[in-house]
Scaffold this motif. Structure first.
Motif, PDB file in Angstrom:
ATOM      1  N   UNK A 173     103.803 -87.994 -46.503  1.00  0.00           N
ATOM      2  CA  UNK A 173     104.410 -87.997 -47.834  1.00  0.00           C
ATOM      3  C   UNK A 173     104.483 -89.414 -48.391  1.00  0.00           C
ATOM      4  N   UNK A 174     104.950 -90.330 -47.584  1.00  0.00           N
ATOM      5  CA  UNK A 174     105.065 -91.712 -48.051  1.00  0.00           C
ATOM      6  C   UNK A 174     103.696 -92.322 -48.325  1.00  0.00           C
ATOM      7  N   UNK A 175     102.770 -92.155 -47.391  1.00  0.00           N
ATOM      8  CA  UNK A 175     101.467 -92.793 -47.504  1.00  0.00           C
ATOM      9  C   UNK A 175     100.610 -92.196 -48.619  1.00  0.00           C
ATOM     10  N   UNK A 176     100.797 -90.918 -48.922  1.00  0.00           N
ATOM     11  CA  UNK A 176      99.978 -90.281 -49.960  1.00  0.00           C
ATOM     12  C   UNK A 176     100.712 -90.236 -51.296  1.00  0.00           C
ATOM     13  N   UNK A 177     101.844 -89.531 -51.333  1.00  0.00           N
ATOM     14  CA  UNK A 177     102.550 -89.331 -52.605  1.00  0.00           C
ATOM     15  C   UNK A 177     103.056 -90.638 -53.197  1.00  0.00           C
ATOM     16  N   UNK A 178     103.703 -91.460 -52.367  1.00  0.00           N
ATOM     17  CA  UNK A 178     104.249 -92.716 -52.888  1.00  0.00           C
ATOM     18  C   UNK A 178     103.148 -93.704 -53.270  1.00  0.00           C
ATOM     19  N   UNK A 179     102.081 -93.749 -52.486  1.00  0.00           N
ATOM     20  CA  UNK A 179     100.974 -94.645 -52.825  1.00  0.00           C
ATOM     21  C   UNK A 179     100.335 -94.236 -54.140  1.00  0.00           C
ATOM     22  N   UNK A 180     100.171 -92.942 -54.360  1.00  0.00           N
ATOM     23  CA  UNK A 180      99.590 -92.463 -55.613  1.00  0.00           C
ATOM     24  C   UNK A 180     100.491 -92.810 -56.790  1.00  0.00           C
ATOM     25  N   UNK A 181     101.784 -92.633 -56.622  1.00  0.00           N
ATOM     26  CA  UNK A 181     102.729 -92.992 -57.685  1.00  0.00           C
ATOM     27  C   UNK A 181     102.618 -94.488 -57.989  1.00  0.00           C
ATOM     28  N   UNK A 182     102.477 -95.305 -56.962  1.00  0.00           N
ATOM     29  CA  UNK A 182     102.394 -96.752 -57.146  1.00  0.00           C
ATOM     30  C   UNK A 182     101.095 -97.187 -57.821  1.00  0.00           C
ATOM     31  N   UNK A 183     100.065 -96.347 -57.767  1.00  0.00           N
ATOM     32  CA  UNK A 183      98.770 -96.719 -58.354  1.00  0.00           C
ATOM     33  C   UNK A 183      98.562 -96.155 -59.754  1.00  0.00           C
ATOM     34  N   UNK A 184      99.524 -95.397 -60.274  1.00  0.00           N
ATOM     35  CA  UNK A 184      99.348 -94.772 -61.588  1.00  0.00           C
ATOM     36  C   UNK A 184      99.064 -95.821 -62.666  1.00  0.00           C
ATOM     37  N   UNK A 185      99.801 -96.927 -62.619  1.00  0.00           N
ATOM     38  CA  UNK A 185      99.619 -97.967 -63.630  1.00  0.00           C
ATOM     39  C   UNK A 185      98.207 -98.516 -63.664  1.00  0.00           C
ATOM     40  N   UNK A 186      97.660 -98.837 -62.507  1.00  0.00           N
ATOM     41  CA  UNK A 186      96.323 -99.419 -62.472  1.00  0.00           C
ATOM     42  C   UNK A 186      95.258 -98.369 -62.761  1.00  0.00           C
ATOM     43  N   UNK A 187      95.525 -97.105 -62.441  1.00  0.00           N
ATOM     44  CA  UNK A 187      94.564 -96.051 -62.755  1.00  0.00           C
ATOM     45  C   UNK A 187      94.391 -95.898 -64.263  1.00  0.00           C
ATOM     46  N   UNK A 188      95.462 -96.146 -65.009  1.00  0.00           N
ATOM     47  CA  UNK A 188      95.386 -96.042 -66.466  1.00  0.00           C
ATOM     48  C   UNK A 188      94.490 -97.120 -67.075  1.00  0.00           C
ATOM     49  N   UNK A 189      94.265 -98.205 -66.338  1.00  0.00           N
ATOM     50  CA  UNK A 189      93.379 -99.257 -66.831  1.00  0.00           C
ATOM     51  C   UNK A 189      91.937 -98.767 -66.854  1.00  0.00           C
ATOM     52  N   UNK A 190      91.582 -97.981 -65.833  1.00  0.00           N
ATOM     53  CA  UNK A 190      90.247 -97.401 -65.788  1.00  0.00           C
ATOM     54  C   UNK A 190      89.173 -98.319 -65.246  1.00  0.00           C
ATOM     55  N   UNK A 191      89.560 -99.397 -64.566  1.00  0.00           N
ATOM     56  CA  UNK A 191      88.594-100.333 -63.986  1.00  0.00           C
ATOM     57  C   UNK A 191      88.584-100.176 -62.471  1.00  0.00           C
ATOM     58  N   UNK A 192      87.424 -99.875 -61.911  1.00  0.00           N
ATOM     59  CA  UNK A 192      87.332 -99.652 -60.467  1.00  0.00           C
ATOM     60  C   UNK A 192      87.693-100.894 -59.667  1.00  0.00           C
ATOM     61  N   UNK A 193      87.301-102.062 -60.169  1.00  0.00           N
ATOM     62  CA  UNK A 193      87.599-103.304 -59.459  1.00  0.00           C
ATOM     63  C   UNK A 193      89.105-103.543 -59.404  1.00  0.00           C
ATOM     64  N   UNK A 194      89.780-103.304 -60.519  1.00  0.00           N
ATOM     65  CA  UNK A 194      91.238-103.483 -60.560  1.00  0.00           C
ATOM     66  C   UNK A 194      91.925-102.477 -59.646  1.00  0.00           C
ATOM     67  N   UNK A 195      91.416-101.254 -59.633  1.00  0.00           N
ATOM     68  CA  UNK A 195      91.983-100.232 -58.750  1.00  0.00           C
ATOM     69  C   UNK A 195      91.825-100.628 -57.296  1.00  0.00           C
TER      70      UNK A 195
END
Length: 200
Positions: A145-167
């Motif tokens: 739960x921590x490694x998947x759900x929390x990590x995904x929540x933490x990456x939402x901001x950078x995913x909105x940028x849409x740049x693979x390098x930034x992700x």
């Protein structure tokens, strides 16, 4: 549990985030960045390391949020029910990362989202294996739960940028920091006071 242990965890996680970001940044820019001087290159390394430290702080905020959420969940539900809830949320978070942007935003990021999901899932499974080996089977679902759900929540901001390098630059240090923190938790929490073997 004492302040010294948490302080040590904080600085160790900072260093891990910095190193992970430094290595990731160097790999991503191997063929692009051409320093004009030694001082310029050292400054670039410092910037990469500092960015990783900032990402590690973000990771630690997520870690403490998880601890609070886990404490509240265990106080509200039975352990078995709370584990089912965590498992359901983990699956939903993974499916959201895989398919949400494709179906809801008509995005062309299907392959990268699937690849990112696979990387997070594999990292979580490996981390959960070592966590269970170090503690017991009760740690499996909370770790996933921590490694998947929390990590995904933490990456939402950078995913909105849409740049693979930034992700990539953000996700790798996040995974490194999250992995380290969850694997160290049972070592810094007093088993007699907090029953660490059941916490994670």
């Amino acid at each position: 549990m004492n302040l010294r242990k948490w302080f040590n965890l904080f600085w160790q996680t900072l260093c891990i985030g910095g190193i992970a970001s430094l290595l990731t940044g160097l790999i991503l820019t191997t063929w692009e960045y051409k320093p004009s001087s030694t001082a310029d290159f050292l400054l670039y390394l410092l910037i990469l390391f500092g960015a990783g430290m900032m990402i590690s702080v973000y990771s630690q905020l997520g870690f403490f949020a998880y601890l609070i959420l886990n404490y509240m969940g265990r106080g509200t539900f039975s352990i078995k029910t709370w584990n089912y809830i965590q498992l359901a949320l983990t699956i939903l978070a993974l499916l959201e990362l895989m398919f949400f942007r494709i179906f809801m935003e008509h995005s062309n990021t299907g392959f990268t989202d699937m690849l990112l999901s696979l990387i997070i899932l594999m990292t979580a499974l490996v981390t959960a294996y070592f966590k269970v080996k170090a503690t017991n089977s009760n740690a499996l679902i909370p770790t996933l739960f921590f490694m998947i759900a929390l990590t995904i929540v933490e990456t939402i901001g950078v995913l909105n940028i849409g740049e693979n390098a930034a992700t990539t630059f953000t996700v790798i240090p996040l995974l490194a920091c999250n992995t380290y923190q969850i694997l160290m938790l049972h070592r810094i929490v007093s088993r007699t006071d907090f029953k660490a073997k059941e916490l994670t």
